[in-house]
Design a protein around this motif. Structure first.
Motif, PDB file in Angstrom:
ATOM      1  N   LEU A  17       0.831  -1.195   0.000  1.00  0.00           N
ATOM      2  CA  LEU A  17       0.000   0.000   0.000  1.00  0.00           C
ATOM      3  C   LEU A  17       0.876   1.259   0.000  1.00  0.00           C
ATOM      4  N   LEU A  18       1.839   1.315   0.919  1.00  0.00           N
ATOM      5  CA  LEU A  18       2.675   2.506   1.068  1.00  0.00           C
ATOM      6  C   LEU A  18       3.575   2.733  -0.144  1.00  0.00           C
TER       7      LEU A  18
ATOM      8  N   ILE B 246       9.596   6.615   3.076  1.00  0.00           N
ATOM      9  CA  ILE B 246       9.513   7.486   4.251  1.00  0.00           C
ATOM     10  C   ILE B 246       9.413   6.647   5.521  1.00  0.00           C
ATOM     11  N   LEU B 247       8.617   5.587   5.482  1.00  0.00           N
ATOM     12  CA  LEU B 247       8.495   4.687   6.636  1.00  0.00           C
ATOM     13  C   LEU B 247       9.853   4.113   7.006  1.00  0.00           C
ATOM     14  N   ASP B 248      10.591   3.607   6.013  1.00  0.00           N
ATOM     15  CA  ASP B 248      11.900   3.017   6.274  1.00  0.00           C
ATOM     16  C   ASP B 248      12.870   4.063   6.834  1.00  0.00           C
TER      17      ASP B 248
ATOM     18  N   THR C 118      -1.573   7.700   5.418  1.00  0.00           N
ATOM     19  CA  THR C 118      -1.606   6.473   6.207  1.00  0.00           C
ATOM     20  C   THR C 118      -0.578   6.522   7.323  1.00  0.00           C
ATOM     21  N   LEU C 119       0.624   7.021   7.021  1.00  0.00           N
ATOM     22  CA  LEU C 119       1.656   7.166   8.051  1.00  0.00           C
ATOM     23  C   LEU C 119       1.173   8.093   9.157  1.00  0.00           C
ATOM     24  N   MET C 120       0.566   9.209   8.778  1.00  0.00           N
ATOM     25  CA  MET C 120       0.071  10.169   9.759  1.00  0.00           C
ATOM     26  C   MET C 120      -0.985   9.538  10.654  1.00  0.00           C
TER      27      MET C 120
ATOM     28  N   ILE D  90      12.710  14.048   0.837  1.00  0.00           N
ATOM     29  CA  ILE D  90      11.458  14.245   1.568  1.00  0.00           C
ATOM     30  C   ILE D  90      10.305  14.526   0.616  1.00  0.00           C
ATOM     31  N   ASN D  91      10.574  15.283  -0.449  1.00  0.00           N
ATOM     32  CA  ASN D  91       9.508  15.701  -1.360  1.00  0.00           C
ATOM     33  C   ASN D  91       9.166  14.666  -2.414  1.00  0.00           C
ATOM     34  N   THR D  92      10.090  13.749  -2.723  1.00  0.00           N
ATOM     35  CA  THR D  92       9.853  12.819  -3.828  1.00  0.00           C
ATOM     36  C   THR D  92       9.689  11.367  -3.410  1.00  0.00           C
TER      37      THR D  92
END
Length: 258
Positions: free
Chosen positions: A196-197, A239-241, A205-207, A231-233
């Motif tokens: 999903l991520l 981001i989770l990792d 979803t992370l938030m 961070i932007n791309t």
């Protein structure tokens, strides 16, 4: 008499434990529809925020996920308003329920960026540092400049870190959210959530799972010296990792200090 009572007590404990385990592992069913026309929605992302397991809807909008009473399910779908639905006793009793999602109009805001000179006051600088371009920054009172952007990932942040201790911010995010941070590993171990991520870039979803705002996620990555370009791309799985790696380093540093 005493051995007999002991066996009875043991059996009762086993029974209660089994019932509790069963209640926590119930597969519930539902169908997700477009609120405008009742058309089924395919590939809607669904995450149980309490148990950190995920799934997606079928072509007919059907889904199945494990949950218990009072768990919260988070539904997200591109172009639709994300919603949270609490699992109730009625849902478990009557079976499948219908979840309706509402379409959103997406408006893109114009972003204006400009070069800036840092003041040396973190409260001010945190508001004026652009994150969408590459510039050279100076802090009043220091003799050298620092490159921002992809050429020197996290350079501005490293300068600020030399003056202001980032440990306070990371403690406020990591140290005060132990339950949320434990979910990082659960998210990484659930294949449905990872898939999903990998396709998402909105951080929603992370938030929802980590109970963080988007600005908190960006600031965590800044404090851990990730570049603005990353961070932007990056997709949500990357981001989770990154957050997980930062959290593991944070734990090691705190253990060494103790």
């Amino acid at each position: 008499m005493y051995p007999f009572m002991k066996k009875i007590t043991f059996l009762i404990v086993i029974l209660i434990t089994t019932l509790s385990w069963s209640q926590d592992n119930v597969a519930i069913n539902g169908k997700v529809l477009n609120d405008a026309d009742d058309a089924p929605l395919e590939n809607v992302n669904i995450v149980n925020l309490n148990r950190v397991v995920g799934t997606t809807t079928s072509k007919e909008g059907d889904f199945e996920i494990r949950a218990a009473v009072n768990d919260t399910l988070y539904f997200s779908y591109l172009g639709f308003k994300s919603i949270r639905v609490r699992v109730t006793n009625d849902w478990l009793k009557f079976g499948e329920i219908k979840i309706k999602m509402t379409e959103l109009g997406i408006a893109l805001e114009e972003v204006v960026v400009r070069p800036v000179q840092l003041t040396g006051y973190v409260e001010v600088d945190a508001r004026i540092i652009p994150i969408y371009d590459n510039y050279r920054y100076r802090i009043a009172g220091l003799n050298t400049g620092y490159e921002g952007g992809s050429s020197q990932p996290g350079a501005v942040n490293k300068v600020l870190n030399a003056i202001f201790n980032p440990a306070d911010f990371l403690y406020n995010v990591f140290g005060k959210r132990p339950k949320q941070m434990k979910k990082l590993r659960q998210m990484k171990e659930d294949d449905a959530i990872r898939n999903l991520l990998q396709t998402k870039f909105d951080r929603e979803t992370l938030m929802a799972v980590l109970q963080l705002e988007r600005v908190d996620i960006d600031e965590i990555l800044n404090k851990c010296s990730y570049s603005s370009d990353f961070i932007n791309t990056a997709n949500d799985l990357q981001i989770l990792d990154a957050i997980s790696e930062c959290y593991e380093e944070y734990k090691v540093l705190n253990r060494d200090r103790g």
